[in-house]
Enzyme design. Structure first.
Site, PDB file in Angstrom:
ATOM      1  N   ASP A   1       0.833  -1.200   0.000  1.00  0.00           N
ATOM      2  CA  ASP A   1       0.000   0.000   0.000  1.00  0.00           C
ATOM      3  C   ASP A   1       0.868   1.251   0.000  1.00  0.00           C
ATOM      4  OD1 ASP A   1      -2.362   1.824   0.891  1.00  0.00           O
ATOM      5  OD2 ASP A   1      -3.248  -0.171   0.726  1.00  0.00           O
TER       6      ASP A   1
ATOM      7  N   HIS B   1      -3.400   5.933   3.935  1.00  0.00           N
ATOM      8  CA  HIS B   1      -4.208   4.854   3.348  1.00  0.00           C
ATOM      9  C   HIS B   1      -3.780   3.478   3.858  1.00  0.00           C
ATOM     10  CE1 HIS B   1      -5.732   2.223   0.064  1.00  0.00           C
ATOM     11  NE2 HIS B   1      -6.662   3.150  -0.077  1.00  0.00           N
TER      12      HIS B   1
ATOM     13  N   ASN C   1     -13.564   1.196  -6.931  1.00  0.00           N
ATOM     14  CA  ASN C   1     -14.652   2.116  -6.577  1.00  0.00           C
ATOM     15  C   ASN C   1     -15.307   2.793  -7.775  1.00  0.00           C
ATOM     16  OD1 ASN C   1     -14.043   1.588  -3.894  1.00  0.00           O
ATOM     17  ND2 ASN C   1     -12.665   3.326  -3.729  1.00  0.00           N
TER      18      ASN C   1
ATOM     19  N   SER D   1     -11.165  -0.338  -0.535  1.00  0.00           N
ATOM     20  CA  SER D   1      -9.861  -0.452   0.134  1.00  0.00           C
ATOM     21  C   SER D   1     -10.009  -0.999   1.538  1.00  0.00           C
ATOM     22  CB  SER D   1      -9.199   0.926   0.236  1.00  0.00           C
ATOM     23  OG  SER D   1      -8.370   1.182  -0.850  1.00  0.00           O
TER      24      SER D   1
END
Length: 421
Positions: free
Chosen positions: A84, A133, A228, A293
């Protein structure tokens, strides 16, 4: 450490945001076109570090009986690689969860970023997270319990391998993603979580596809977010989620329905909570965010618990157990929530036998027995008529005998009374 606000790259439609998040950008997310690497799947803005913790229990955890979920294991001994934006190990809930020695940074940290002190600048162990994130993703998997907050990871004794491969500029490429996956394999990961996606077609000969195949061949559970870009409902593949063997995770809302932004497709394996999700942020505290996520690590946490409880199960069996025990409204899978919304407690329950290598539709309910036809009586047979007439004759005869006997008695008594006079 100063307070900074960061926006992740893939932004949602305004209708999916909460008061905790800023309005989305109008432009499409970077990385969807003209970029060969996966874009981040989360959305919104978080100010971190957070001085105050979120006290309540987040709604996805309210639906889980944690005592029952953790009655056999909390994930101890299982290593989950988070590929990530890095994973911060300063947040108290992640300090003991992150294995910095096994981490790796494939980008150059911004040494001029005032959000990080000297101890973070120039580090290459994957513990620099300039976006927040990856820290949110890791928290959903393995955040340790802490006084003052009801938030905790699903596998709070699992270990996180932090691998920084992307940032808010989507600097990560598909080639660096392949390197990151290979690093996770080399460091002994049991589960790999990838909360990034790209819609660029990637064939089986691409470096990322080959790296995913190598990980699966090493019996590693690979979990990836579906993306998304699903607000228009169009089915399309995203990668690495659509690669064979990857458990692709869509987002569900509080009603166990597909979140409006969640990307549908034939590759979707299951869904998990992805709306109003609480998790850790760099430096300390928690914030709220939306996106697939944060659905993927929910499933990765469940996978970590299963790997700890059933260490001899193959990666395919772990995936099958998660899919087979999901809550669904149809008998089978669809392209919106896959096999259904993941049920952590049921996935860890002691069910008979071991899972197969792929899920199957639920057995059809048994059909009710067909009603027996009503028996229609025909007209009576000669024998039945004779028996009926004989019964009538006996009855009438009995009545006549009674009448005659009664009449004789009356006459006799009458004669006696006349003589007595």
């Amino acid at each position: 450490m100063t307070t900074t606000t960061h926006r992740t790259a893939a932004l949602l439609a305004a209708g999916t945001l909460t008061a905790f998040l800023a309005a989305p950008a109008a432009a499409a997310a970077p990385g969807r076109a003209g970029h060969d690497g996966p874009a981040l799947d989360g959305s919104g803005e978080c100010t971190f570090p957070m001085k105050k913790q979120i006290e309540g229990i987040p709604w996805p955890l309210q639906r889980v009986l944690l005592d029952e979920l953790w009655q056999d294991t909390k994930g101890k001994g299982v290593q989950v690689a988070v590929i990530d934006t890095g994973v911060d190990d300063v947040n108290p809930q992640l300090r003991e969860a992150v294995d910095a020695k096994s981490g790796k940074d494939y980008l150059k940290p911004d040494k001029n970023n005032p959000s990080f002190g000297d101890e973070k600048r120039g580090k290459t162990d994957g513990t620099v997270d300039e976006v927040g994130h990856g820290t949110k993703v890791a928290g959903i998997i393995a955040a340790r319990p802490r006084p003052g907050t009801g938030f905790v990871g699903l596998a709070p004794e699992a270990t996180i391998i932090p691998i920084r491969q992307n940032d808010e500029k989507n600097s990560g490429k598909s080639d660096t993603m392949a390197l990151a996956i290979d690093w996770a394999v080399a460091k002994g990961a049991d589960v790999i979580n990838i909360s990034q996606d790209t819609t660029q077609p990637l064939g089986p000969d691409s470096p990322m596809a080959k790296a995913v195949a190598r990980a699966i061949a090493k019996n590693i559970v690979v979990v990836a977010s579906a993306g998304n870009d699903g607000i228009d409902g169009t089915f399309k593949n995203t990668y690495p989620a659509a690669f064979p063997g990857v458990l692709a995770v869509a987002s569900s809302d509080r009603n166990n329905e597909r979140a409006v932004f969640s990307q549908p497709g034939t590759f979707v394996g299951v869904a998990a909570p992805g709306v109003d999700i609480v998790s850790t942020v760099p430096g300390g505290g928690q914030c709220v965010d939306n996106g697939t996520s944060f659905s993927a690590p929910y499933v990765a946490g469940v996978a970590a618990l299963i790997r700890a409880k059933y260490p001899k199960w193959t990666a395919a069996q772990v995936v099958t157990r998660i899919e087979q025990t999901a809550v669904r409204s149809i008998n089978g899978r669809d392209g919106y929530v896959g096999w259904g919304v993941v049920d952590p407690v049921r996935a860890l329950a002691d069910l008979p036998g071991t899972p197969a290598s792929s899920p199957v539709p639920d057995p059809a309910p048994p059909k009710p027995p067909a009603p027996e036809p009503a028996r229609l009586a025909l007209s009576e047979t000669p024998q039945e008529r004779s028996e009926r007439l004989a019964t009538y004759t006996l009855g009438i005869g009995g009545v006549l005998v009674a009448v005659v006997a009664g009449t004789a008695t009356v006459i006799r008594d009458s004669r006696r009374r006349r003589k007595a006079r």
